[in-house]
Design an enzyme around this catalytic site. Structure first.
Site, PDB file in Angstrom:
ATOM      1  N   LYS A 113      31.345  27.511  67.724  1.00 12.69           N
ATOM      2  CA  LYS A 113      31.242  26.277  66.931  1.00 12.69           C
ATOM      3  C   LYS A 113      30.273  26.426  65.774  1.00 12.69           C
ATOM      4  O   LYS A 113      30.483  25.867  64.705  1.00 12.69           O
ATOM      5  CB  LYS A 113      30.812  25.100  67.811  1.00 12.69           C
ATOM      6  CG  LYS A 113      31.932  24.597  68.699  1.00 12.69           C
ATOM      7  CD  LYS A 113      31.628  23.195  69.211  1.00 12.69           C
ATOM      8  CE  LYS A 113      32.787  22.676  70.058  1.00 12.69           C
ATOM      9  NZ  LYS A 113      32.448  21.443  70.766  1.00 12.69           N
ATOM     10  N   LYS A 196      42.541  29.051  71.338  1.00  9.27           N
ATOM     11  CA  LYS A 196      42.843  27.903  72.206  1.00  9.27           C
ATOM     12  C   LYS A 196      43.240  26.683  71.373  1.00  9.27           C
ATOM     13  O   LYS A 196      42.793  26.535  70.231  1.00  9.27           O
ATOM     14  CB  LYS A 196      41.667  27.629  73.150  1.00  9.27           C
ATOM     15  CG  LYS A 196      40.592  26.789  72.600  1.00  9.27           C
ATOM     16  CD  LYS A 196      39.575  26.356  73.654  1.00  9.27           C
ATOM     17  CE  LYS A 196      38.532  25.566  72.901  1.00  9.27           C
ATOM     18  NZ  LYS A 196      37.389  25.127  73.595  1.00  9.27           N
ATOM     19  N   LYS A 199      40.840  20.415  69.004  1.00 11.99           N
ATOM     20  CA  LYS A 199      40.800  19.289  68.073  1.00 11.99           C
ATOM     21  C   LYS A 199      40.408  19.743  66.683  1.00 11.99           C
ATOM     22  O   LYS A 199      40.698  19.084  65.700  1.00 11.99           O
ATOM     23  CB  LYS A 199      39.754  18.257  68.546  1.00 11.99           C
ATOM     24  CG  LYS A 199      40.123  17.556  69.821  1.00 11.99           C
ATOM     25  CD  LYS A 199      38.951  16.737  70.380  1.00 11.99           C
ATOM     26  CE  LYS A 199      39.282  16.235  71.777  1.00 11.99           C
ATOM     27  NZ  LYS A 199      38.178  15.637  72.494  1.00 11.99           N
TER      28      LYS A 199
HETATM   29  P1  AMP Z   1      36.792  18.182  75.186  1.00  6.32           P
HETATM   30  O1  AMP Z   1      37.866  17.555  74.408  1.00  6.32           O
HETATM   31  O2  AMP Z   1      36.220  19.393  74.532  1.00  6.32           O
HETATM   32  O3  AMP Z   1      35.782  17.201  75.646  1.00  6.32           O
HETATM   33  O4  AMP Z   1      37.485  18.720  76.503  1.00  6.32           O
HETATM   34  C1  AMP Z   1      37.825  17.888  77.588  1.00  6.32           C
HETATM   35  C2  AMP Z   1      38.458  18.679  78.709  1.00  6.32           C
HETATM   36  O5  AMP Z   1      39.655  19.299  78.251  1.00  6.32           O
HETATM   37  C3  AMP Z   1      37.568  19.821  79.246  1.00  6.32           C
HETATM   38  O6  AMP Z   1      37.696  19.893  80.651  1.00  6.32           O
HETATM   39  C4  AMP Z   1      38.152  21.049  78.603  1.00  6.32           C
HETATM   40  O7  AMP Z   1      37.952  22.215  79.363  1.00  6.32           O
HETATM   41  C5  AMP Z   1      39.632  20.690  78.536  1.00  6.32           C
HETATM   42  N1  AMP Z   1      40.311  21.417  77.436  1.00  6.32           N
HETATM   43  C6  AMP Z   1      40.043  21.316  76.111  1.00  6.32           C
HETATM   44  N2  AMP Z   1      40.849  22.136  75.395  1.00  6.32           N
HETATM   45  C7  AMP Z   1      41.641  22.779  76.303  1.00  6.32           C
HETATM   46  C8  AMP Z   1      42.701  23.738  76.197  1.00  6.32           C
HETATM   47  N3  AMP Z   1      43.102  24.215  75.016  1.00  6.32           N
HETATM   48  N4  AMP Z   1      43.292  24.162  77.344  1.00  6.32           N
HETATM   49  C9  AMP Z   1      42.896  23.671  78.556  1.00  6.32           C
HETATM   50  N5  AMP Z   1      41.913  22.773  78.724  1.00  6.32           N
HETATM   51  C10 AMP Z   1      41.289  22.311  77.617  1.00  6.32           C
END
Ligand code: AMP
Ligand code: TRP
Length: 334
Positions: A113, A196, A199
């Protein structure tokens, strides 16, 4: 016997995508009967990078709505906004003094990041994993469902719990277990199978959003990068073709089948046919969620009431834990 306890968090830093759903939220739904669950919208984590103050509260409601629309029962589980439970931040400060610089310097998410702009990112982005450890340990949670990308942060949480227990000769904190399961624990970008789905990717075509309409889902899957070969026969073969493997595992996760079962059905078939079926499947699974989110978002009072109830329940659990921590650390009780 008391149920084991889960805490997990999702940031309100943008709309949710298929990776959030398959890697995390869909798993929360399947775990809710067997655990006492705390699901937290982590707005304090979100502001480690700039968030528009005019939009943040609405995005927080949107994540709460997505939890409920995906099938999390708001009456049986504790849904709340992280900033509303001050004990998270209070414990995080103590963890800032437990975790070592060297531990945080190894965090790959920070390196990704911050990129080359390390001098200019917020201090919060660096200490982010300490707050995440506090989110979990303030409830003495034993299990944490997350996507694969959070594994290293969970290891750090375990290290912090262990060091706190050792330093202060206590057994207060459990050593929480990550729950990383399902066929799509790491959903990749539709434009590049080695990155991956996230967002922050500049390309809209890299990800499917929970809020996408049928046309966008169809278009994005149609345009998803693949190779010119038909679908592979085995998982070993698929592993050498990251874009193919990604679409196959997404299909498996959405249809609650194993990757092997999907391969049996589609091996040797053309991607054009597979993509059509995948788009139909994704639309069938995601459209009801997005419709329900829209419906819930039209009743702000209902969502605020859910988060208020969640906050009160969360504080009732967090406060006595923080009191114990303060006592263990030796703060004056005035
Ligand atoms: P965040 O949006 O970063 O708060 O992520 C929320 C949840 O989504 C966390 O448990 C992350 O590990 C999961 N997550 C985010 N991006 C991915 C992805 N590309 N594949 C699988 N899990 C994800
Ligand atoms: N860091 C997680 C992410 O970006 C979100 C998060 C914050 C979290 N606190 C948590 C996940 C506690 C699990 C447990 O995905």
């Amino acid at each position: 016997m008391t149920k084991n306890r889960i805490l997990s968090g999702v940031q309100p830093s943008g709309d949710l995508h298929l990776g959030n759903y398959l890697g995390a939220i869909k798993n929360f739904v399947s775990l809710q009967k067997d655990y006492e669950c705390f699901f937290c919208v982590v707005d304090l984590h979100a502001i480690t990078v700039w968030q528009d103050p005019k939009e943040l509260a609405q995005k927080t409601r949107e994540v709460t709505a997505a939890f409920i629309a995906s099938g999390i029962d708001p009456n049986e589980n504790i849904l709340f906004a992280q900033s509303q439970v001050p004990q998270h931040s209070q414990l995080a400060w103590i963890f800032n003094c437990v975790a070592r610089m060297g531990w945080l310097n190894r965090m790959t998410q920070f390196k990704d990041k911050a990129g080359k702009d390390r001098e200019n990112v917020s201090v919060g982005l660096f200490s982010y994993p300490n707050l995440m450890a506090a989110d979990i340990l303030i409830y003495l949670a034993t299990h944490v469902p997350v996507g694969e990308d959070q594994k290293q942060h969970l290891e750090l949480t375990r290290d912090i719990a262990q060091k706190f227990n050792n330093d202060f000769s206590t057994d207060l904190f459990p050593i929480p277990e990550p729950l990383i399961f399902g066929e799509a624990t790491r959903v990749m970008s539709l434009r590049d199978g080695t990155k991956k789905m996230s967002k922050s990717d500049p390309s809209d075509y890299s990800r499917i959003m929970l809020s996408d309409n049928i046309d966008s889902i169809v278009q994005k899957i149609k345009k998803a990068k693949t190779d010119p070969h038909p679908l592979p026969a085995t998982k070993e073969e698929a592993e050498k073709r990251p874009e193919a493997l990604n679409l196959i595992t997404i299909f498996a996760a959405l249809s609650d089948q194993s990757t092997d079962t999907v391969l049996e059905q589609y091996s040797g078939k053309e991607f054009s046919l597979f993509k059509k079926d995948l788009a139909d499947l994704a639309a069938e699974k995601l459209q009801p969620i997005s419709k329900e989110v829209t419906k819930l978002m039209s009743d702000q009072d209902y969502l605020d009431q859910i988060m208020k109830t969640g906050k009160d329940k969360a504080i009732a659990v967090a406060e006595p834990v923080l009191t114990k921590v303060y006592d263990i650390v030796g703060f004056a009780n005035t």
